[in-house]
Enzyme design. Structure first.
Site, PDB file in Angstrom:
ATOM      1  N   ARG A  51     -43.418   5.561   5.457  1.00  0.00           N
ATOM      2  CA  ARG A  51     -43.731   4.706   4.311  1.00  0.00           C
ATOM      3  C   ARG A  51     -45.121   4.094   4.516  1.00  0.00           C
ATOM      4  O   ARG A  51     -45.700   4.168   5.592  1.00  0.00           O
ATOM      5  CB  ARG A  51     -42.689   3.598   4.191  1.00  0.00           C
ATOM      6  CG  ARG A  51     -42.717   2.638   5.373  1.00  0.00           C
ATOM      7  CD  ARG A  51     -41.685   1.542   5.233  1.00  0.00           C
ATOM      8  NE  ARG A  51     -41.885   0.532   6.270  1.00  0.00           N
ATOM      9  CZ  ARG A  51     -41.210  -0.619   6.329  1.00  0.00           C
ATOM     10  NH1 ARG A  51     -40.295  -0.890   5.428  1.00  0.00           N
ATOM     11  NH2 ARG A  51     -41.446  -1.488   7.293  1.00  0.00           N
ATOM     12  N   ASN A  63     -43.605  -4.036  -1.218  1.00  0.00           N
ATOM     13  CA  ASN A  63     -42.801  -4.414  -0.053  1.00  0.00           C
ATOM     14  C   ASN A  63     -43.713  -4.574   1.164  1.00  0.00           C
ATOM     15  O   ASN A  63     -44.369  -3.620   1.579  1.00  0.00           O
ATOM     16  CB  ASN A  63     -41.770  -3.315   0.245  1.00  0.00           C
ATOM     17  CG  ASN A  63     -40.863  -3.664   1.409  1.00  0.00           C
ATOM     18  OD1 ASN A  63     -39.888  -4.397   1.258  1.00  0.00           O
ATOM     19  ND2 ASN A  63     -41.176  -3.138   2.585  1.00  0.00           N
ATOM     20  N   GLU A  64     -43.775  -5.796   1.698  1.00  0.00           N
ATOM     21  CA  GLU A  64     -44.564  -6.063   2.906  1.00  0.00           C
ATOM     22  C   GLU A  64     -45.945  -5.392   2.824  1.00  0.00           C
ATOM     23  O   GLU A  64     -46.403  -4.732   3.756  1.00  0.00           O
ATOM     24  CB  GLU A  64     -43.817  -5.599   4.158  1.00  0.00           C
ATOM     25  CG  GLU A  64     -42.537  -6.375   4.426  1.00  0.00           C
ATOM     26  CD  GLU A  64     -41.829  -5.931   5.701  1.00  0.00           C
ATOM     27  OE1 GLU A  64     -42.225  -4.894   6.281  1.00  0.00           O
ATOM     28  OE2 GLU A  64     -40.891  -6.618   6.128  1.00  0.00           O
ATOM     29  N   GLU A 100     -35.723 -10.901   3.368  1.00  0.00           N
ATOM     30  CA  GLU A 100     -35.132 -10.147   4.472  1.00  0.00           C
ATOM     31  C   GLU A 100     -35.062 -11.036   5.704  1.00  0.00           C
ATOM     32  O   GLU A 100     -36.030 -11.721   6.042  1.00  0.00           O
ATOM     33  CB  GLU A 100     -35.968  -8.909   4.839  1.00  0.00           C
ATOM     34  CG  GLU A 100     -35.988  -7.810   3.818  1.00  0.00           C
ATOM     35  CD  GLU A 100     -36.771  -6.592   4.315  1.00  0.00           C
ATOM     36  OE1 GLU A 100     -36.926  -6.439   5.551  1.00  0.00           O
ATOM     37  OE2 GLU A 100     -37.231  -5.819   3.467  1.00  0.00           O
TER      38      GLU A 100
END
Length: 665
Positions: free
Chosen positions: A107, A145-146, A306
């Site tokens: 990713r 995401n992040e 998270e």
């Protein structure tokens, strides 16, 4: 925006399941009082299996089932992991680092500024968000995401940086060359078309500027996604993002590749991913420092998108720790606690990063503790949602200084975040509440004390503001290397520490490595029984108006100061010209905050205390025991301990890894 209740939940990946067990999962979630799930952020290739062919059936199935069960849903834009067909058709979307393009597989290995990637990301976001926006289960969205810049140095990034510099210097190459010292080793740029790739630069100042540019790419990318989502979202839905931190197997310090303060501006809520050591290594400091920053970003409550359930084998929690940690997040200002993730995955990269459920999907001690915590939060939510707190102390952190010190390290063993955490952790253990901000967003007048670790690269204007803050009655703790260079990492040509010498009452001409040198206390601030050893760095301070707190024990350096304190105007400063032990820092901080009348408790770590006001107008005090022993808290003010619904006052015991939540009368 305010929430009506504490959100308690998990990331859920229906697409990853080895068989369909959606109904059973929801049944178990409801039993655990889980009321929110995050979905969709990882599965672009499922929703668009071929270029232009969309299938949201699995997304719809989960949304419908969650809505029927009364579980809220946060939908993530799925752009942080691209489909294989996109990489095959357009290999140029893959990130290029130091001249090498990464192969598809992991990713977050694409170029976030590549126009082809952005074209396809725009399409999937619009298709997906327009598809789900009116679904009654959806309460909000997580963009990407992040997100980070992933080290991208592709040709479009290089070209963008040249245009960025051209605009910054109004096309004046002479000014650019002068500011960054590019005559050195014949690095001078005499025509804009000769501007070389940053992959090979040996100029640390220019490299720091490039890092700032790449951080700004992240800001632009997240702002672009937020604006896309805002076109479709309903007025009662929010947009967030899950920021992360420097990673050392857990969240450790300021994120080098993202300016959280700037990047959070377009969000409705700051969101965060927080991971931490576990079992006997658990201190709660990671939860606290991350929470202090997230709460300060928007001056509001934040969302934990998270945090770990089981995670890896070294992070499986002791009994009681998951419950304690959920309350720790809320005590720091979180309105949501969400575990990564619901079920452990049966193959691929994160097979052994385990979720609430193990691979057999059966109830287990972690699930049982999540259920206990869920029931308590469900009952206590009216007392704990939208908690507000204020701090008398702020940490001032600097992405620019962190980056600059990567290029000009003070040590081969420690970095910026080590110094930041060495100071932060002592404030935390002394139960002194803090905010965390940066030079562009801090309101200095709000605080009695500002703690400034390694402010290496900073403008003249901001240092003058700090001097004025002290002159008008504020107080500052500086560490070594502060004020050394300007915002372009150009060393100042005056005696160090330059502009802040006025407020600190010292200057220095030499710095050396300790080579076994230790501190010699000059007053009662530091005990001679402390660990007086030094790490990595010594500035040979010459007091002008400052009082000496400690000197060095090397007879060759006996005339120099190591730590000083100075009165300036109505305020004062402490300057730490070396890297001392935690024991020395603890004594410095304790004595200084007591002198300044800053609020703290007599209890210290492993008893951690957090306070806030709730929407009922009452003070909530959280007591945490970060140890495996039953401990006694000596002085609890009269109130109602909410978890067990009992009246308490005075002395009370707290279980190992326990938590008490007391609402004042």
């Amino acid at each position: 925006m305010s929430f009506k209740k504490i959100l308690y939940g998990t990331a859920y990946y229906y697409e990853y399941l080895p068989y369909d067990r959606l109904d059973e999962d929801i049944k178990m979630m409801l039993a655990a009082k889980i009321n929110v799930v995050r979905i969709g952020e990882s599965t672009w290739s499922t929703y668009e299996p071929e270029d232009g062919k969309f299938d949201f059936s699995k997304l719809d199935k989960v949304l419908d089932a969650m809505h029927k069960a009364g579980i809220n849903v946060i939908v993530g834009t799925p752009t942080y992991a691209i489909p294989s067909w996109l990489a095959r058709k357009y290999p140029e979307v893959m990130v290029q680092v130091s001249g090498h393009r990464k192969a598809y597989g992991a990713r977050q290995i694409f170029d976030i500024s590549n126009p082809i990637f952005l074209k396809y990301a725009d399409r999937i976001i619009r298709k997906m968000i327009s598809h789900v926006a009116n679904h009654p289960a959806v309460i909000g969205y997580q963009v990407d995401n992040e997100t980070k810049h992933y080290g991208t140095s592709s040709s479009n990034v290089q070209q963008g940086f040249v245009q960025f510099m051209k605009h910054r210097f109004n096309g004046d190459l002479d000014a650019l060359n002068q500011e960054f010292g590019l005559d050195y080793w014949s690095n001078r740029i005499n025509a804009w078309e000769d501007f070389p790739s940053m992959d090979g630069t040996i100029n640390g100042s220019l490299q720091a500027e490039f890092e700032q540019y790449r951080r700004d790419l992240v800001n632009q990318y997240l702002k672009w996604q937020v604006e896309l989502v805002n076109e479709y979202k309903l007025s009662n839905q929010f947009v967030t993002h899950n920021f992360d931190f420097e990673w050392r197997g857990y969240s450790y310090g300021i994120q080098p590749d993202v300016d959280h303060f700037k990047a959070s501006e377009p969000l409705d809520y700051a969101g965060v991913d927080i991971y931490h050591p576990s079992r006997k290594h658990l201190t709660g400091a990671e939860i606290s420092f991350a929470g202090d920053e997230m709460r300060t970003l928007k001056n509001d409550n934040y969302l934990v998108l998270e945090t770990q359930a089981q995670a890896f084998k070294q992070q499986v929690p002791y009994p009681g720790q998951l419950r304690q940690l959920a309350f720790s997040h809320i005590a720091s200002g979180a309105n949501m606690v969400e575990y990564w993730h619901w079920h452990s995955i049966h193959n691929s990269a994160e097979t052994y990063w385990k979720g609430i459920l193990s691979h057999d999907f059966r109830p287990n001690p972690v699930y049982n503790e999540v259920s206990q915590t869920g029931a308590e939060l469900d009952r206590l939510s009216p007392h704990l949602v939208n908690l507000k707190s204020t701090a008398e102390v702020a940490f001032l952190v600097s992405n620019q200084s962190l980056t600059a010190m990567k290029n000009f390290p003070f040590s081969d063993k420690h970095n910026y975040n080590d110094v930041f955490r060495s100071l932060y952790d002592e404030f935390y253990k002394l139960n002194i509440h803090t905010d965390i901000s940066d030079e562009h967003h801090i309101n200095l007048s709000k605080y009695k004390l500002v703690v400034v670790p390694l402010l290496y690269s900073i403008s003249d204007q901001f240092l003058e503001k700090l001097n004025e803050y002290v002159k008008n009655g504020g107080h500052v703790i500086y560490t070594f290397k502060s004020g050394f260079t300007d915002e372009h990492v150009k060393v100042r040509t005056v005696p160090q520490p330059g502009i802040i010498s006025e407020a600190c009452g010292i200057h220095y001409e030499l710095f050396v490595d300790p080579d076994g040198c230790e501190l010699v206390p000059e007053d009662k601030t530091i005990s001679k029984e402390s660990d007086l050893g030094l790490k990595d760095w010594m500035e040979l301070l010459i007091p002008d108006t400052a009082q000496i707190i400690a000197k060095y024990d090397d007879p060759n350096w006996k005339d120099y100061a190591a730590i000083t304190k100075n009165k300036f105007g109505q305020g004062s400063t402490i300057y730490i010209g070396c890297y001392p032990s935690q024991g020395v820092l603890r004594q410095l901080i304790k004595n200084y905050v007591d002198e300044l009348g800053i609020q703290r408790t007599e209890e210290t770590f492993p008893i951690i205390i957090k306070q806030a006001k709730n929407e009922l107008g009452k003070q909530i005090t959280f007591y945490f025991n970060y140890s495996s022993q039953k401990l006694t808290i000596q002085d609890i003010k009269a109130g109602t301990e909410l978890i067990k619904d009992r009246q308490v006052s005075g002395q009370i015991n707290i279980d190992p890894w326990g938590v008490l939540v007391v609402e004042g009368q």
